[in-house]
Design a protein around this motif. Structure first.
Motif, mmCIF file in Angstrom:
data_model
loop_
_atom_site.group_PDB
_atom_site.id
_atom_site.type_symbol
_atom_site.label_atom_id
_atom_site.label_comp_id
_atom_site.label_asym_id
_atom_site.label_seq_id
_atom_site.Cartn_x
_atom_site.Cartn_y
_atom_site.Cartn_z
ATOM 1 N N LEU A 11 0.822 -1.217 0.000
ATOM 2 C CA LEU A 11 0.000 0.000 0.000
ATOM 3 C C LEU A 11 0.853 1.263 0.000
ATOM 4 C CD1 LEU A 11 -2.906 -0.776 2.506
ATOM 5 C CD2 LEU A 11 -3.108 -0.345 0.061
ATOM 6 N N VAL A 12 1.813 1.301 0.907
ATOM 7 C CA VAL A 12 2.662 2.487 1.017
ATOM 8 C C VAL A 12 3.478 2.686 -0.257
ATOM 9 C CG1 VAL A 12 4.650 3.474 2.244
ATOM 10 C CG2 VAL A 12 2.758 2.461 3.533
ATOM 11 N N LEU A 13 4.077 1.613 -0.757
ATOM 12 C CA LEU A 13 4.898 1.746 -1.966
ATOM 13 C C LEU A 13 4.054 2.061 -3.198
ATOM 14 C CD1 LEU A 13 7.645 -0.960 -1.375
ATOM 15 C CD2 LEU A 13 7.758 1.528 -1.028
ATOM 16 N N GLY A 14 2.800 1.636 -3.198
ATOM 17 C CA GLY A 14 1.908 2.017 -4.292
ATOM 18 C C GLY A 14 1.730 3.529 -4.349
ATOM 19 N N TYR A 15 1.555 4.137 -3.192
ATOM 20 C CA TYR A 15 1.430 5.593 -3.147
ATOM 21 C C TYR A 15 2.752 6.267 -3.507
ATOM 22 C CZ TYR A 15 -3.329 6.074 -1.467
ATOM 23 O OH TYR A 15 -4.697 6.078 -1.387
ATOM 24 N N VAL A 16 3.849 5.765 -2.981
ATOM 25 C CA VAL A 16 5.154 6.370 -3.264
ATOM 26 C C VAL A 16 5.454 6.315 -4.761
ATOM 27 C CG1 VAL A 16 7.655 6.135 -2.915
ATOM 28 C CG2 VAL A 16 6.101 5.959 -0.961
ATOM 29 N N ALA A 17 5.271 5.155 -5.365
ATOM 30 C CA ALA A 17 5.557 5.011 -6.793
ATOM 31 C C ALA A 17 4.673 5.932 -7.634
ATOM 32 C CB ALA A 17 5.381 3.554 -7.222
ATOM 33 N N TRP A 18 3.379 5.980 -7.326
ATOM 34 C CA TRP A 18 2.487 6.844 -8.101
ATOM 35 C C TRP A 18 2.782 8.314 -7.870
ATOM 36 C CZ3 TRP A 18 0.588 6.063 -12.451
ATOM 37 C CH2 TRP A 18 0.037 4.832 -12.821
#
Length: 171
Positions: A11-18
């Motif tokens: 979840l966190v990395l999904g936000y960071v990447a986007w």
């Protein structure tokens, strides 16, 4: 590693990447557009939210996915997608277009926030395997949707362009 920890990392990395992708590739283009064209681009992305109905499609999600989460998420996404489609269909009727833009962003952002709440309240966050084939939705798709809702609200609060004021158009 425990599934709950993997899910939270995803979840966190999904936000960071986007956020990184958005800052470099998407935001500069949206910022260069007038408000109307930028909102149309965002509405186009959200018009695919009908796909959220997959949360209530038997055999796609786990049999123990909490019904309260699945039903609200499915119909919240569906409503958002229909409102985004209506925004696109009413682009030539600017007053209706702006109404539907505000509506799909309000409904869509509320849907995502309430979905996060429901996921935590029902314990779905500790059993992410119940997402089944839809696991990628909260990890890959939802962060982009939430980011674009924030941008859409930001753009809605911006004053119309000078050209729009001079020509009497709503940009």
């Amino acid at each position: 590693m425990a599934p709950v920890n993997l899910f939270r990392i995803h979840l966190v990395l999904g936000y960071v990447a986007w956020l990184l992708c958005f800052a470099v590739y998407i935001w500069p283009r949206l910022k260069a557009m007038d408000r109307f064209d930028a909102q149309r681009a965002i509405a186009t992305l959200h018009s695919f939210r009908f796909f959220g109905l997959v949360f209530i499609l038997p055999g796609v999600v786990g049999s123990n996915i909490p019904a309260g989460f699945a039903t609200f998420a499915a119909y919240g996404d569906f409503a958002t997608g229909v409102l985004a489609l209506l925004a696109l269909l009413t682009a030539r009727m600017r007053a209706l277009f702006w109404f539907f833009v505000a509506a799909f962003n309000f409904v869509g952002a509320t849907d995502i926030i309430v979905d996060y709440y429901h996921a935590i309240q029902t314990g779905l966050d500790v059993m992410p395997g119940q997402f089944g084939a839809t696991y990628a939705i909260p990890i890959i798709y939802v962060p982009l949707l939430m980011i674009t809702h924030a941008v859409a609200f930001y753009l809605l609060l911006q004053p119309p362009s000078r050209h729009a004021i001079l020509t009497g158009e709503q940009s």
